[in-house]
Design a protein around this motif. Structure first.
Motif, PDB file in Angstrom:
ATOM      1  N   LEU A  28     -25.419 -32.756  51.021  1.00 54.06           N
ATOM      2  CA  LEU A  28     -25.832 -34.234  49.630  1.00 54.06           C
ATOM      3  C   LEU A  28     -26.253 -32.665  48.715  1.00 54.06           C
ATOM      4  CD1 LEU A  28     -27.953 -37.029  50.841  1.00 54.06           C
ATOM      5  CD2 LEU A  28     -25.464 -36.672  49.771  1.00 54.06           C
ATOM      6  N   PRO A  29     -25.444 -33.302  46.828  1.00 55.64           N
ATOM      7  CA  PRO A  29     -25.432 -31.999  46.170  1.00 55.64           C
ATOM      8  C   PRO A  29     -27.139 -32.268  45.553  1.00 55.64           C
ATOM      9  CG  PRO A  29     -23.908 -34.713  45.641  1.00 55.64           C
ATOM     10  CD  PRO A  29     -24.778 -34.525  47.245  1.00 55.64           C
ATOM     11  N   ARG A  30     -27.525 -33.060  45.561  1.00 56.72           N
ATOM     12  CA  ARG A  30     -29.245 -33.153  45.350  1.00 56.72           C
ATOM     13  C   ARG A  30     -29.652 -34.718  46.799  1.00 56.72           C
ATOM     14  NH1 ARG A  30     -32.855 -31.184  42.563  1.00 56.72           N
ATOM     15  NH2 ARG A  30     -34.546 -32.789  41.827  1.00 56.72           N
ATOM     16  N   LYS A  31     -31.351 -34.423  47.223  1.00 54.03           N
ATOM     17  CA  LYS A  31     -31.672 -34.578  47.952  1.00 54.03           C
ATOM     18  C   LYS A  31     -33.507 -35.727  48.256  1.00 54.03           C
ATOM     19  CE  LYS A  31     -29.225 -31.481  51.395  1.00 54.03           C
ATOM     20  NZ  LYS A  31     -29.066 -29.721  51.923  1.00 54.03           N
ATOM     21  N   ASN A  32     -32.753 -36.391  47.757  1.00 51.82           N
ATOM     22  CA  ASN A  32     -33.908 -36.867  47.028  1.00 51.82           C
ATOM     23  C   ASN A  32     -34.096 -38.662  48.543  1.00 51.82           C
ATOM     24  OD1 ASN A  32     -32.552 -38.980  45.902  1.00 51.82           O
ATOM     25  ND2 ASN A  32     -32.718 -37.187  44.567  1.00 51.82           N
ATOM     26  N   CYS A  33     -35.030 -39.759  47.653  1.00 57.01           N
ATOM     27  CA  CYS A  33     -35.283 -40.829  48.480  1.00 57.01           C
ATOM     28  C   CYS A  33     -33.933 -41.560  48.821  1.00 57.01           C
ATOM     29  CB  CYS A  33     -35.968 -41.799  48.558  1.00 57.01           C
ATOM     30  SG  CYS A  33     -38.384 -40.779  49.697  1.00 57.01           S
ATOM     31  N   TRP A  34     -33.071 -41.404  47.585  1.00 56.86           N
ATOM     32  CA  TRP A  34     -32.623 -42.793  47.200  1.00 56.86           C
ATOM     33  C   TRP A  34     -31.046 -42.228  47.938  1.00 56.86           C
ATOM     34  CZ3 TRP A  34     -32.007 -45.117  41.691  1.00 56.86           C
ATOM     35  CH2 TRP A  34     -32.503 -45.240  41.080  1.00 56.86           C
ATOM     36  N   SER A  35     -29.974 -41.089  47.722  1.00 57.82           N
ATOM     37  CA  SER A  35     -29.798 -40.032  48.260  1.00 57.82           C
ATOM     38  C   SER A  35     -29.687 -39.965  49.787  1.00 57.82           C
ATOM     39  CB  SER A  35     -29.328 -38.613  47.411  1.00 57.82           C
ATOM     40  OG  SER A  35     -30.373 -37.733  47.909  1.00 57.82           O
ATOM     41  N   ILE A  36     -30.475 -40.043  50.215  1.00 55.52           N
ATOM     42  CA  ILE A  36     -30.817 -39.452  52.221  1.00 55.52           C
ATOM     43  C   ILE A  36     -30.811 -41.496  52.363  1.00 55.52           C
ATOM     44  CG2 ILE A  36     -31.878 -38.765  53.663  1.00 55.52           C
ATOM     45  CD1 ILE A  36     -33.196 -36.407  52.374  1.00 55.52           C
ATOM     46  N   ALA A  37     -31.363 -42.244  51.671  1.00 54.74           N
ATOM     47  CA  ALA A  37     -31.092 -43.457  52.139  1.00 54.74           C
ATOM     48  C   ALA A  37     -30.308 -43.681  52.139  1.00 54.74           C
ATOM     49  CB  ALA A  37     -31.749 -44.058  51.746  1.00 54.74           C
ATOM     50  N   GLU A  38     -28.880 -43.656  50.967  1.00 52.50           N
ATOM     51  CA  GLU A  38     -27.698 -43.945  50.771  1.00 52.50           C
ATOM     52  C   GLU A  38     -27.013 -43.243  52.485  1.00 52.50           C
ATOM     53  OE1 GLU A  38     -24.251 -44.449  47.717  1.00 52.50           O
ATOM     54  OE2 GLU A  38     -25.955 -43.574  47.042  1.00 52.50           O
ATOM     55  N   ALA A  40     -27.951 -42.341  54.857  1.00 53.68           N
ATOM     56  CA  ALA A  40     -28.054 -42.354  56.038  1.00 53.68           C
ATOM     57  C   ALA A  40     -27.934 -43.978  56.398  1.00 53.68           C
ATOM     58  CB  ALA A  40     -29.246 -42.315  56.753  1.00 53.68           C
ATOM     59  N   GLY A  41     -27.272 -44.911  55.979  1.00 58.71           N
ATOM     60  CA  GLY A  41     -26.925 -45.787  56.135  1.00 58.71           C
ATOM     61  C   GLY A  41     -27.799 -47.427  55.233  1.00 58.71           C
ATOM     62  N   GLU A  42     -28.439 -47.377  54.830  1.00 63.62           N
ATOM     63  CA  GLU A  42     -29.877 -48.079  54.698  1.00 63.62           C
ATOM     64  C   GLU A  42     -29.714 -48.561  53.186  1.00 63.62           C
ATOM     65  OE1 GLU A  42     -33.775 -46.476  54.719  1.00 63.62           O
ATOM     66  OE2 GLU A  42     -33.388 -45.626  57.136  1.00 63.62           O
ATOM     67  N   ALA A  43     -29.985 -49.576  53.164  1.00 64.58           N
ATOM     68  CA  ALA A  43     -29.282 -50.732  51.978  1.00 64.58           C
ATOM     69  C   ALA A  43     -29.983 -50.198  50.655  1.00 64.58           C
ATOM     70  CB  ALA A  43     -29.442 -52.316  52.196  1.00 64.58           C
ATOM     71  N   THR A  44     -31.386 -50.044  50.722  1.00 65.24           N
ATOM     72  CA  THR A  44     -32.958 -49.407  49.857  1.00 65.24           C
ATOM     73  C   THR A  44     -32.959 -48.201  50.259  1.00 65.24           C
ATOM     74  OG1 THR A  44     -34.222 -50.649  50.214  1.00 65.24           O
ATOM     75  CG2 THR A  44     -32.915 -51.832  49.127  1.00 65.24           C
ATOM     76  N   PRO A  45     -33.812 -47.884  49.325  1.00 63.35           N
ATOM     77  CA  PRO A  45     -33.824 -46.385  49.522  1.00 63.35           C
ATOM     78  C   PRO A  45     -36.504 -47.062  49.999  1.00 63.35           C
ATOM     79  CG  PRO A  45     -33.947 -46.000  46.739  1.00 63.35           C
ATOM     80  CD  PRO A  45     -33.169 -47.616  47.214  1.00 63.35           C
ATOM     81  N   ASP A  46     -36.304 -48.104  50.298  1.00 65.01           N
ATOM     82  CA  ASP A  46     -37.630 -48.428  50.164  1.00 65.01           C
ATOM     83  C   ASP A  46     -38.458 -47.671  51.395  1.00 65.01           C
ATOM     84  OD1 ASP A  46     -37.634 -49.529  47.742  1.00 65.01           O
ATOM     85  OD2 ASP A  46     -37.261 -51.681  48.997  1.00 65.01           O
ATOM     86  N   GLY A  47     -37.001 -47.160  52.673  1.00 64.13           N
ATOM     87  CA  GLY A  47     -38.320 -46.957  53.782  1.00 64.13           C
ATOM     88  C   GLY A  47     -38.288 -45.862  54.273  1.00 64.13           C
ATOM     89  N   MET A  48     -37.491 -44.442  53.311  1.00 64.39           N
ATOM     90  CA  MET A  48     -37.689 -43.880  52.852  1.00 64.39           C
ATOM     91  C   MET A  48     -38.658 -43.284  52.792  1.00 64.39           C
ATOM     92  SD  MET A  48     -35.471 -41.647  55.036  1.00 64.39           S
ATOM     93  CE  MET A  48     -33.964 -42.213  55.294  1.00 64.39           C
ATOM     94  N   GLN A  49     -39.173 -44.288  51.293  1.00 61.44           N
ATOM     95  CA  GLN A  49     -40.052 -43.902  50.440  1.00 61.44           C
ATOM     96  C   GLN A  49     -41.347 -44.271  50.959  1.00 61.44           C
ATOM     97  OE1 GLN A  49     -38.967 -45.867  47.557  1.00 61.44           O
ATOM     98  NE2 GLN A  49     -37.823 -44.455  46.203  1.00 61.44           N
ATOM     99  N   HIS A  50     -41.783 -45.442  52.110  1.00 60.50           N
ATOM    100  CA  HIS A  50     -42.997 -45.510  52.874  1.00 60.50           C
ATOM    101  C   HIS A  50     -43.018 -44.644  54.190  1.00 60.50           C
ATOM    102  CE1 HIS A  50     -45.452 -48.429  55.390  1.00 60.50           C
ATOM    103  NE2 HIS A  50     -44.007 -48.042  56.079  1.00 60.50           N
ATOM    104  N   LEU A  51     -41.795 -44.009  54.252  1.00 58.71           N
ATOM    105  CA  LEU A  51     -42.458 -42.961  55.928  1.00 58.71           C
ATOM    106  C   LEU A  51     -42.887 -42.317  54.586  1.00 58.71           C
ATOM    107  CD1 LEU A  51     -41.435 -42.019  58.299  1.00 58.71           C
ATOM    108  CD2 LEU A  51     -39.140 -40.624  56.985  1.00 58.71           C
ATOM    109  N   LEU A  52     -42.098 -41.524  53.605  1.00 61.00           N
ATOM    110  CA  LEU A  52     -43.029 -40.701  52.642  1.00 61.00           C
ATOM    111  C   LEU A  52     -44.540 -40.915  52.609  1.00 61.00           C
ATOM    112  CD1 LEU A  52     -40.294 -38.567  51.467  1.00 61.00           C
ATOM    113  CD2 LEU A  52     -41.540 -37.837  53.441  1.00 61.00           C
ATOM    114  N   GLY A  53     -44.319 -42.383  51.563  1.00 61.08           N
ATOM    115  CA  GLY A  53     -46.117 -42.308  51.363  1.00 61.08           C
ATOM    116  C   GLY A  53     -46.521 -42.930  51.193  1.00 61.08           C
TER     117      GLY A  53
END
Length: 410
Positions: A28-38, A40-53
């Motif tokens: 990925l050219p930029r790695k953050n919750c948004w780009s990694i969630a997309e 990985a096939g998730e509908a929103t970044p909410d799950g990744m943000q929950h995992l980290l926070g």
């Protein structure tokens, strides 16, 4: 991933942390919750943000798992613990630990967040095994600000050498042995760090300033004054280790330092063979160490720069877009794990047998490319891409600056 699976009580965070680490290893050219969630096939970044926070798991325990993983695969009796800090340039004032301060990443004073890392460097490879965020006085004097960023209200200011001593202590208290520590002038000039290492009988080769004073049998002198007294015949040409293209040869000299305490102490001097520029190191070892050993340890300090470069370039170590301490500690710990995986695969491939003629040995960069092509890269349908495009645009429409732009246009 099975090593850290037990740190997550439920199957959902176990699966999600695997996706996040794979995303860190992706191209990925930029790695953050948004780009990694997309990705990985998730509908929103909410799950990744929950995992980290907000999810329940202990980043310190996972950090310990990373350390054990690195030690198991890269163990070397002559390994060196290298300490150094790196900074990430940030905007605003809310990201935990941020303030205007010098960072080598930018080469100047910038609004930045700085962290100190402990790198295990041996003959088989090198990887970070611990991390501590540097929290400036401007933060520790403001309990409300600390609380808002997820820090304890009673967070106490600690200088970088104190953070280094904390990480080295954790390493040793876990039952591991390290014969040597290497670091730059920030750490070499701190007497408390040197004393802590000497008390635990850990050798060190720490860079010091030319104005640093040392005691010899003839009295107390600045390091540069002692270097001026070294006779021509005392200099030896030795390699500080292999660089990107060839061995790094310098002239070296050593002077004994007199202190009424057990152990062997020296001033190590390095001279550039082209420019004549001098560098100075304060050295300690429980038993006398030969010059070539001191030179090897001094040369190991460059491994931390290689670790930062590959950790940031390959595993997204510096690409976190988080503000709170919990999220920061979790992101960098998982990035350390991702980079450690590449370092371990590289070490195992090098140990498997000689490199075929006409090829260079496999690098972490090339291992990542192969891993992406053969294992990591998922295939996503067009509908998934359009759904994420719509999500981004809805989210941006709710952002204040987009609403202001729309109001101005009307």
């Amino acid at each position: 991933m099975s090593r850290i699976a037990g740190r997550f009580a439920r199957v959902e965070p176990r699966r999600r942390v695997r996706d996040l680490v794979l995303g860190l290893l992706s191209d990925l050219p930029r790695k953050n919750c948004w780009s990694i969630a997309e990705w990985a096939g998730e509908a929103t970044p909410d799950g990744m943000q929950h995992l980290l926070g907000r999810a329940r798991w202990d980043a310190g325990a996972v950090r310990d798992d990373v350390r054990e993983y690195v030690l198991e695969h890269l163990h070397d009796e002559g390994a060196v613990l290298v300490v150094d800090e790196t900074g990430d340039v940030k905007k605003g004032t809310h990201t935990v630990g941020v303030q205007r301060q010098y960072t080598g990443t930018a080469g100047r004073i910038e609004n930045a967040q700085v962290a100190v890392y402990l790198v295990y460097a041996g003959r088989r490879g090198h990887a970070a095994v611990d991390r501590e965020l540097y929290v400036p006085r401007s933060w520790t004097r403001d309990p409300d600000r600390c609380r808002a960023a997820g820090l304890d209200e009673d967070t106490v200011f600690a200088i970088k050498p104190e953070l280094a001593a904390r990480m080295i202590g954790r390493f040793l208290d876990a039952g591991h042995r390290a014969g040597w520590v290497a670091a730059d002038e920030v750490y070499g000039g701190n007497p408390k760090l040197r004393s802590a290492l000497e008390e635990r009988q850990v050798g060190y080769v720490l860079a010091i300033a030319c104005s640093h004073e040392l005691t010899t049998g003839a009295g107390k002198f600045r390091a540069d004054a002692l270097a001026a007294k070294v006779p021509r015949r005392a200099w030896q040409k030795l390699s500080a280790g292999a660089g990107a293209k060839r061995h790094r040869f310098y002239d070296w000299a050593v002077i004994d330092v007199a202190e009424p305490r057990p152990g062997s102490r020296q001033l190590l001097i390095r001279r550039n063979r082209t420019t004549g520029e001098l560098a100075y190191y304060r050295c300690f070892s429980p038993d006398p160490a030969p010059l070539n050993t001191l030179v090897r340890v001094a040369g190991s300090r460059w491994r931390v720069e290689e670790t930062f470069q590959s950790g940031k370039g390959l595993a997204g170590l510096d690409e976190h877009q988080v503000r709170r301490y919990t999220s920061w500690s979790r992101w960098v710990t998982l990035a350390m794990l991702a980079h450690a995986f590449l370092a371990v695969v590289r070490a195992d491939e090098h140990a498997r047998g000689p490199t075929p003629d006409g090829l260079i040995p496999l690098t972490c960069n090339e291992i990542q490319r192969l891993f992406i092509a053969l294992v990591v890269r998922p295939v996503r349908e067009v509908a998934h891409r359009f759904a994420w495009s719509a999500w981004r645009r809805r989210h941006q429409a709710r952002a204040g600056h987009y609403r202001r732009q729309a109001a101005n246009q009307t």
